[in-house]
Design a protein around this motif. Structure first.
Motif, PDB file in Angstrom:
ATOM      1  N   GLN A 179       0.828  -1.210   0.000  1.00 51.73           N
ATOM      2  CA  GLN A 179       0.000   0.000   0.000  1.00 51.73           C
ATOM      3  C   GLN A 179       0.865   1.264   0.000  1.00 51.73           C
ATOM      4  O   GLN A 179       0.626   2.199  -0.781  1.00 51.73           O
ATOM      5  CB  GLN A 179      -0.923  -0.008   1.228  1.00 51.73           C
ATOM      6  CG  GLN A 179      -1.850   1.193   1.304  1.00 51.73           C
ATOM      7  CD  GLN A 179      -2.665   1.194   2.579  1.00 51.73           C
ATOM      8  OE1 GLN A 179      -2.215   0.755   3.638  1.00 51.73           O
ATOM      9  NE2 GLN A 179      -3.886   1.695   2.494  1.00 51.73           N
ATOM     10  N   ILE A 180       1.880   1.298   0.841  1.00 51.65           N
ATOM     11  CA  ILE A 180       2.758   2.474   0.925  1.00 51.65           C
ATOM     12  C   ILE A 180       3.544   2.643  -0.366  1.00 51.65           C
ATOM     13  O   ILE A 180       3.713   3.764  -0.866  1.00 51.65           O
ATOM     14  CB  ILE A 180       3.717   2.338   2.130  1.00 51.65           C
ATOM     15  CG1 ILE A 180       2.925   2.307   3.433  1.00 51.65           C
ATOM     16  CG2 ILE A 180       4.722   3.487   2.150  1.00 51.65           C
ATOM     17  CD1 ILE A 180       3.774   2.005   4.657  1.00 51.65           C
ATOM     18  N   THR A 213       2.915   4.517 -13.108  1.00 52.88           N
ATOM     19  CA  THR A 213       1.801   3.565 -13.084  1.00 52.88           C
ATOM     20  C   THR A 213       2.245   2.238 -13.687  1.00 52.88           C
ATOM     21  O   THR A 213       3.311   2.126 -14.284  1.00 52.88           O
ATOM     22  CB  THR A 213       0.604   4.120 -13.873  1.00 52.88           C
ATOM     23  OG1 THR A 213       1.016   4.381 -15.219  1.00 52.88           O
ATOM     24  CG2 THR A 213       0.089   5.412 -13.244  1.00 52.88           C
ATOM     25  N   GLY A 214       1.404   1.237 -13.538  1.00 53.09           N
ATOM     26  CA  GLY A 214       1.740  -0.077 -14.075  1.00 53.09           C
ATOM     27  C   GLY A 214       2.242  -1.008 -12.985  1.00 53.09           C
ATOM     28  O   GLY A 214       2.763  -0.584 -11.957  1.00 53.09           O
ATOM     29  N   GLN A 215       2.081  -2.293 -13.227  1.00 55.96           N
ATOM     30  CA  GLN A 215       2.472  -3.315 -12.266  1.00 55.96           C
ATOM     31  C   GLN A 215       3.968  -3.599 -12.368  1.00 55.96           C
ATOM     32  O   GLN A 215       4.512  -3.776 -13.459  1.00 55.96           O
ATOM     33  CB  GLN A 215       1.683  -4.611 -12.522  1.00 55.96           C
ATOM     34  CG  GLN A 215       1.887  -5.689 -11.469  1.00 55.96           C
ATOM     35  CD  GLN A 215       1.259  -5.305 -10.131  1.00 55.96           C
ATOM     36  OE1 GLN A 215       0.350  -4.484 -10.082  1.00 55.96           O
ATOM     37  NE2 GLN A 215       1.756  -5.885  -9.056  1.00 55.96           N
ATOM     38  N   TYR A 257       8.039  -4.298  -7.610  1.00 59.05           N
ATOM     39  CA  TYR A 257       8.111  -3.449  -6.419  1.00 59.05           C
ATOM     40  C   TYR A 257       6.812  -3.488  -5.619  1.00 59.05           C
ATOM     41  O   TYR A 257       6.829  -3.376  -4.396  1.00 59.05           O
ATOM     42  CB  TYR A 257       8.431  -2.019  -6.858  1.00 59.05           C
ATOM     43  CG  TYR A 257       8.696  -1.044  -5.731  1.00 59.05           C
ATOM     44  CD1 TYR A 257       9.779  -1.200  -4.873  1.00 59.05           C
ATOM     45  CD2 TYR A 257       7.866   0.072  -5.553  1.00 59.05           C
ATOM     46  CE1 TYR A 257      10.022  -0.290  -3.857  1.00 59.05           C
ATOM     47  CE2 TYR A 257       8.104   0.979  -4.540  1.00 59.05           C
ATOM     48  CZ  TYR A 257       9.189   0.798  -3.699  1.00 59.05           C
ATOM     49  OH  TYR A 257       9.427   1.712  -2.688  1.00 59.05           O
ATOM     50  N   ILE A 258       5.684  -3.663  -6.310  1.00 57.45           N
ATOM     51  CA  ILE A 258       4.392  -3.681  -5.618  1.00 57.45           C
ATOM     52  C   ILE A 258       3.649  -4.997  -5.829  1.00 57.45           C
ATOM     53  O   ILE A 258       2.450  -5.083  -5.543  1.00 57.45           O
ATOM     54  CB  ILE A 258       3.506  -2.498  -6.073  1.00 57.45           C
ATOM     55  CG1 ILE A 258       3.327  -2.509  -7.589  1.00 57.45           C
ATOM     56  CG2 ILE A 258       4.080  -1.178  -5.594  1.00 57.45           C
ATOM     57  CD1 ILE A 258       2.363  -1.452  -8.096  1.00 57.45           C
ATOM     58  N   ASP A 259       4.363  -6.010  -6.318  1.00 59.39           N
ATOM     59  CA  ASP A 259       3.741  -7.324  -6.493  1.00 59.39           C
ATOM     60  C   ASP A 259       3.582  -8.004  -5.140  1.00 59.39           C
ATOM     61  O   ASP A 259       4.561  -8.149  -4.386  1.00 59.39           O
ATOM     62  CB  ASP A 259       4.595  -8.193  -7.419  1.00 59.39           C
ATOM     63  CG  ASP A 259       3.979  -9.563  -7.644  1.00 59.39           C
ATOM     64  OD1 ASP A 259       3.059  -9.676  -8.469  1.00 59.39           O
ATOM     65  OD2 ASP A 259       4.412 -10.513  -6.959  1.00 59.39           O
ATOM     66  N   GLN A 260       2.363  -8.402  -4.811  1.00 59.70           N
ATOM     67  CA  GLN A 260       2.072  -8.964  -3.488  1.00 59.70           C
ATOM     68  C   GLN A 260       2.980 -10.138  -3.151  1.00 59.70           C
ATOM     69  O   GLN A 260       3.546 -10.218  -2.049  1.00 59.70           O
ATOM     70  CB  GLN A 260       0.603  -9.405  -3.435  1.00 59.70           C
ATOM     71  CG  GLN A 260      -0.405  -8.283  -3.394  1.00 59.70           C
ATOM     72  CD  GLN A 260      -0.643  -7.765  -1.982  1.00 59.70           C
ATOM     73  OE1 GLN A 260      -0.030  -8.247  -1.025  1.00 59.70           O
ATOM     74  NE2 GLN A 260      -1.524  -6.796  -1.842  1.00 59.70           N
TER      75      GLN A 260
END
Length: 279
Positions: free
Chosen positions: A212-213, A224-226, A229-232
């Motif tokens: 989330q952070i 933007t975009g997956q 770094y933010i992959d669960q």
């Protein structure tokens, strides 16, 4: 009282009157109002009130926007004038240091020095804090790894575990603190094994909170975009590896998921003191 009435937002004026910087009043006010879920304080800070003209200007502001008054005034005449004014206008006013000073006076059997800004004398402690702040900035995010051997505390953690703000807060308490980010696939600097002095703490957090952070940070950077770094799954694996490494190395661990920076730093300081007592 009905449920709907309990949820109504309450806005009120708070006048913070001090002949010093007013930081003590601000900290207490924020800590106190945080206990009232729907209350929002409209702050009016009257700092460095050290003349009659400044006091009169402050009293005019209080009269124009009545609410509550918190104050720390050493000068007896100005203090008396403020108290009489608040009594006359039926404005609640509290001298926040009085109970603590009275208790300490009874315990120590001593009288207070009544010196404006006495806590801010330019003593060794003050200069130690300045030095610690310079140190934290110079040794943030793995910079100057060699210099970390002089640290009191070293923080390790994956990205977005609040390493930097925690180091800054620790520095403000006089502790030399540096931090090193844990990067997937990158080993820790070997030199860490050679440090006899620093107390090393691993920071962890719930993977969902880290994601989330990180998402908020990327949004702030207009990215933007997956990404990994933010992959669960990747973040969960990062945290799992970090915890495994902390356990293997015997580092103390602090979970920052639901903690403020102040709470995290307080826990680290307690661990640091306990460590030093046993070494």
């Amino acid at each position: 009282m009905t449920t709907s009435s309990r949820n109504i937002a309450i806005y009120f004026h708070v006048h913070l009157v001090s002949d010093s910087t007013g930081e003590t009043l601000v900290g207490l006010m924020k800590a106190s109002t945080a206990q009232f879920r729907n209350a929002t304080a409209l702050e009016h800070i009257h700092a460095l009130v050290r003349s009659e003209a400044q006091l009169e200007q402050t009293l005019q502001s209080i009269e124009n926007k009545p609410g509550v008054v918190l104050y720390t005034l050493v000068n007896p005449d100005r203090r008396r004038r403020l108290e009489e004014f608040c009594r006359l206008h039926k404005i609640p006013a509290v001298s926040i240091l009085d109970p603590t000073l009275a208790m300490l006076g009874r315990y120590l059997g001593a009288s207070i020095i009544s010196e404006v800004g006495a806590q801010r004398n330019l003593d060794a402690e003050y200069y130690n804090r300045i030095e610690a702040l310079d140190y934290a900035m110079a040794h943030d995010d793995g910079q100057s790894v060699q210099g970390l051997e002089e640290a009191d505390i070293i923080l390790l953690g994956v990205s977005r575990t609040s390493k930097t703000p925690t180091c800054i807060y620790l520095a403000n308490r006089g502790y030399k603190a540096g931090n090193i980010p844990l990067v997937p696939g990158a080993p820790l600097p070997v030199i860490l094994e050679q440090f006899p002095k620093p107390f090393i703490v691993g920071l962890v957090a719930a993977p969902d909170r880290i994601v989330q952070i990180r998402e908020q940070r990327l949004m702030g950077l207009k990215q933007t975009g997956q990404t990994d770094y933010i992959d669960q799954d990747r973040v969960r694996d990062e945290m799992r590896q970090a915890k495994r490494m902390f356990l293997k190395k015997g580092y103390k661990v602090v979970d920052v998921t639901r903690k403020s920076i102040e709470e995290t730093a307080a826990q680290i300081i307690n661990l640091y003191k306990a460590h030093n007592e046993h070494n």
